[in-house]
Write an enzyme that holds these catalytic residues in place. Structure first.
Site, PDB file in Angstrom:
ATOM      1  N   ARG A   1       0.838  -1.218   0.000  1.00 20.90           N
ATOM      2  CA  ARG A   1       0.000   0.000   0.000  1.00 20.90           C
ATOM      3  C   ARG A   1       0.866   1.257   0.000  1.00 20.90           C
ATOM      4  O   ARG A   1       0.477   2.283  -0.551  1.00 20.90           O
ATOM      5  CB  ARG A   1      -0.965  -0.008   1.189  1.00 20.90           C
ATOM      6  CG  ARG A   1      -0.279  -0.095   2.531  1.00 20.90           C
ATOM      7  CD  ARG A   1      -1.265  -0.102   3.677  1.00 20.90           C
ATOM      8  NE  ARG A   1      -0.605  -0.465   4.927  1.00 20.90           N
ATOM      9  CZ  ARG A   1      -1.049  -0.144   6.129  1.00 20.90           C
ATOM     10  NH1 ARG A   1      -2.161   0.542   6.261  1.00 20.90           N
ATOM     11  NH2 ARG A   1      -0.413  -0.519   7.206  1.00 20.90           N
TER      12      ARG A   1
ATOM     13  N   HIS B   1      -5.530  -3.739   1.738  1.00 25.79           N
ATOM     14  CA  HIS B   1      -5.982  -4.729   2.709  1.00 25.79           C
ATOM     15  C   HIS B   1      -6.703  -5.891   2.042  1.00 25.79           C
ATOM     16  O   HIS B   1      -7.671  -6.439   2.576  1.00 25.79           O
ATOM     17  CB  HIS B   1      -6.872  -4.072   3.770  1.00 25.79           C
ATOM     18  CG  HIS B   1      -6.145  -3.078   4.637  1.00 25.79           C
ATOM     19  ND1 HIS B   1      -5.428  -2.031   4.119  1.00 25.79           N
ATOM     20  CD2 HIS B   1      -6.022  -2.978   5.980  1.00 25.79           C
ATOM     21  CE1 HIS B   1      -4.900  -1.332   5.116  1.00 25.79           C
ATOM     22  NE2 HIS B   1      -5.231  -1.884   6.259  1.00 25.79           N
TER      23      HIS B   1
ATOM     24  N   SER C   1      -4.853   4.476   6.109  1.00 27.22           N
ATOM     25  CA  SER C   1      -4.698   3.065   5.738  1.00 27.22           C
ATOM     26  C   SER C   1      -4.269   2.896   4.285  1.00 27.22           C
ATOM     27  O   SER C   1      -3.581   1.956   3.932  1.00 27.22           O
ATOM     28  CB  SER C   1      -6.013   2.312   5.953  1.00 27.22           C
ATOM     29  OG  SER C   1      -6.333   2.280   7.318  1.00 27.22           O
TER      30      SER C   1
ATOM     31  N   PHE D   1     -14.504  -3.099   0.568  1.00 28.37           N
ATOM     32  CA  PHE D   1     -15.418  -1.967   0.316  1.00 28.37           C
ATOM     33  C   PHE D   1     -15.220  -1.389  -1.084  1.00 28.37           C
ATOM     34  O   PHE D   1     -16.040  -0.598  -1.551  1.00 28.37           O
ATOM     35  CB  PHE D   1     -15.220  -0.888   1.379  1.00 28.37           C
ATOM     36  CG  PHE D   1     -15.168  -1.443   2.784  1.00 28.37           C
ATOM     37  CD1 PHE D   1     -16.038  -2.442   3.185  1.00 28.37           C
ATOM     38  CD2 PHE D   1     -14.226  -0.987   3.698  1.00 28.37           C
ATOM     39  CE1 PHE D   1     -15.983  -2.970   4.468  1.00 28.37           C
ATOM     40  CE2 PHE D   1     -14.169  -1.503   4.982  1.00 28.37           C
ATOM     41  CZ  PHE D   1     -15.039  -2.497   5.369  1.00 28.37           C
TER      42      PHE D   1
ATOM     43  N   GLU E   1     -19.026   4.614   0.113  1.00 25.16           N
ATOM     44  CA  GLU E   1     -18.261   4.080  -1.011  1.00 25.16           C
ATOM     45  C   GLU E   1     -19.052   4.136  -2.316  1.00 25.16           C
ATOM     46  O   GLU E   1     -18.476   4.369  -3.389  1.00 25.16           O
ATOM     47  CB  GLU E   1     -17.828   2.637  -0.720  1.00 25.16           C
ATOM     48  CG  GLU E   1     -16.859   2.492   0.452  1.00 25.16           C
ATOM     49  CD  GLU E   1     -17.537   2.480   1.823  1.00 25.16           C
ATOM     50  OE1 GLU E   1     -18.793   2.491   1.876  1.00 25.16           O
ATOM     51  OE2 GLU E   1     -16.824   2.460   2.843  1.00 25.16           O
TER      52      GLU E   1
END
Lengths: 281, 320
Positions: B13, B112, B40, B86, B61
């Site tokens: 990430r 993630h 994140s 998501f 979202e």
């Protein structure tokens, strides 16, 4: 600037187009399309700054329109064609195999005037916000218009988008809610009571006006009023009080014609109530 | 075999965050959206340097995907960021209608992914995302293996016109690909030449495939390792070329067997060059809480599983 009478003539022809289009394929959604005809005609023939013959996806320096309740496609296609986006004769291909005029609007075959697919409900306001923000980033003064159904207010994404547009001051956006009080399964009050839409949108932080949806002069007036309210920090919502099936006496005011086409006799009775002002396709 | 070393471990990430920042500096059309997970997704640097081109949508979202589609209509190149779960399952219809069917130039960037987000458990892990995304016409699906490759992929997808799903992860993993290696969408990377088996790995499992090949070498087995960073469009020529040589395949991914890389490879081989295939993937199970290492071990997504599957597939090849 066309006089109101001229716009009304166009509306009569658009209603004929809608009825003939859905009749020809015995499928489609005439009710909402008939009820929103004044809106579409006003927007394209009077209100928006746009270039029908030179369609581009971005529409730089033009006003843009996104149809969120895509099942009103018949009226939109008719207005786009009558306005010069594509050939009027192409209306005869509506909902047929290999047509650019899909049952619900789609961009796949590059039909001029359509910038996003719609039909699965609740998405058009978000897309319109994105287009409006893009215009701001590009220093483009054009406005973004969208139309949603009142039944579409059942979708949660609408309220996500409503919160965003007000919270982030997307004030180059005019969202019209076609408040005809009907959805497929019946009156909105029974299917999913909407409460006071004006207060709800105001509570979300929008500048909200109301207008009758089937009086051409008042629709033009309402849209012009909305345009004047842009650029002042708030997105603008119009609660448009329309009648589903307007213009055909036996179709008006009921959800029955939401997704049902007329048969041969019904088509004849309906067309008898609508002048052929510009020539059928 | 080709030697792979690393001097540091970094999260993929962060490769995305670095790539996005560079894009911001080099391309004024690049905009970023995030649904309340800026930290994140490692998007803070972009947000700080380009606040006007960063759209915080809150925990919404569906709206984020729609706004991205609208921004693309205006000529911008939107990068959306949230967890892989998501980014896909929650917004499948929005991606399907407003992005993929509408052919919008939106980059759906998903962190993630897989089991390795760890302790949050199955509500936040996702093992079905590659399958959902690769089924959508027009969608490109990319799953890079380390920091450097994720950064390079982020830069590459901005140059590709069309919808992209870019999948990366949370844990710190070895950085073993060259920083200057060009990322070519749809072009697999031959990591190690071999003759007995073709190991097709993606994402975090590429490093595990390398470790497996070292173990296999000690048993006298020569493993070819191919890094399939682009799952769609699949580099069919690279896969078929390798299978023509080795005659059998092991696939490895941090994803459900249904819908993943393994199923793309198996489909290709069934249609064009039948050969035995074994798959290292999760079979029809949700994940659970645990450390990333514990989860990868429990669900068999590691070097020792790749070794086991390799021994099995070579036996199958000999029998056939």
């Amino acid at each position: 600037m066309p006089a109101i009478q001229e716009l009304e003539k166009i509306a009569s022809q658009v209603r004929r187009d809608v009825l003939r289009m859905v009749h020809a394929v015995q499928s489609g959604h005439p009710g909402g399309a008939l009820g929103a005809t004044e809106f579409f005609v006003s927007l394209y023939f009077e209100i928006m700054n746009h270039k029908p013959g030179q369609f581009t996806m971005e529409g730089r320096d033009e006003d843009l329109f996104f149809l969120s309740n895509g099942h009103l496609s018949a009226a939109w296609y008719s207005v786009l064609a009558r306005n010069g986006y594509f050939s009027i004769s192409e209306l005869s291909t509506f909902r047929k195999l290999n047509s650019r005029l899909q049952g619900h609007p789609a961009t796949a075959e590059g039909i001029p005037g359509v910038r996003i697919a719609s039909g699965s409900l609740g998405q058009g306001l978000s897309v319109s916000i994105g287009a409006a923000v893009s215009k701001k980033l590009n220093g483009d003064k054009g406005l973004v218009f969208t139309l949603m159904g009142d039944g579409e207010m059942d979708e949660g994404q609408i309220w996500e988008a409503a919160m965003y547009a007000a919270g982030k001051n997307v004030d180059n956006l005019i969202a019209t809610i076609d408040n005809n009080g009907q959805q497929i399964d019946g009156p909105t009050d029974k299917v999913m009571p909407l409460g006071n839409l004006k207060k709800k949108w105001e509570a979300f932080g929008w500048d909200v006006i109301e207008m009758p949806g089937n009086d051409m002069a008042k629709v033009v007036g309402g849209l012009n009023d909305a345009r004047q309210r842009c650029g002042k920090g708030k997105p603008v919502a119009i609660i448009m009080h329309s009648e589903m099936g307007h213009g055909v006496d036996f179709m008006a005011g009921t959800h029955h014609w939401h997704g049902v086409p007329p048969d041969n006799d019904q088509l004849a009775r309906a067309l008898a109530q609508l002048d052929e002002t510009l020539g059928d396709y | 075999m080709t030697e792979f070393t690393f001097t540091e471990q970094k999260d993929t990430r962060s490769g995305f965050g670095q790539g996005l920042l560079e894009l911001g500096r080099n391309n004024p059309k690049v905009v970023a959206l995030c649904a309340d997970l800026t930290g994140s997704l490692k998007m803070e640097a972009f947000e700080k340097e380009f606040p006007d081109r960063f759209l915080q949508t809150g925990i919404a979202e569906a709206n984020m995907i729609g706004i991205a589609a609208g921004l693309a209509t205006g000529g911008h190149i939107p990068f959306t960021g949230t967890f892989a779960n998501f980014s896909t399952g929650r917004v499948y219809d929005q991606i399907r209608q407003s992005v993929a069917y509408s052919e919008k130039n939106v980059k759906i960037c998903a962190s993630h992914a897989g089991l390795t987000l760890g302790e949050d458990g199955a509500t936040h892990q996702i093992l079905e995302d590659i399958g959902m995304m690769k089924m959508l016409p027009h969608m490109v699906v990319i799953n890079p293996c380390d920091f450097n490759q994720t950064r390079a992929a982020t830069l590459a997808v901005a140059k590709h016109h069309g919808p992209v799903y870019l999948r990366f992860g949370r844990p710190k993993v070895p950085v073993f690909t060259p920083a200057e290696q060009e990322f070519i969408i749809g072009q697999a990377i031959l990591m190690n030449e071999g003759t007995d088996v073709s190991i097709f790995a993606t994402g975090h499992l590429v490093w595990e495939a390398i470790q497996a090949a070292i173990l296999l070498q000690k048993q006298g087995i020569s493993a070819e390792i191919i890094n399939i960073h682009t799952i769609k469009p699949l580099d069919k020529a690279a896969v078929l070329r390798s299978i023509a040589k080795t005659g059998c395949a092991v696939t490895a991914e941090e994803h459900m067997m249904n819908g993943g890389l393994g199923d793309s490879i198996a489909q290709l081989l069934a249609l064009e060059h039948p050969a035995p295939v074994e798959m290292v993937a999760v079979y029809d199970k949700f994940g659970e809480s645990g450390t990333p290492a514990q989860l990868m071990d429990k669900y068999g997504l590691n070097a020792s599983s790749i070794v086991d599957k390799t021994l099995k597939v070579i036996q199958r090849k000999k029998k056939s």
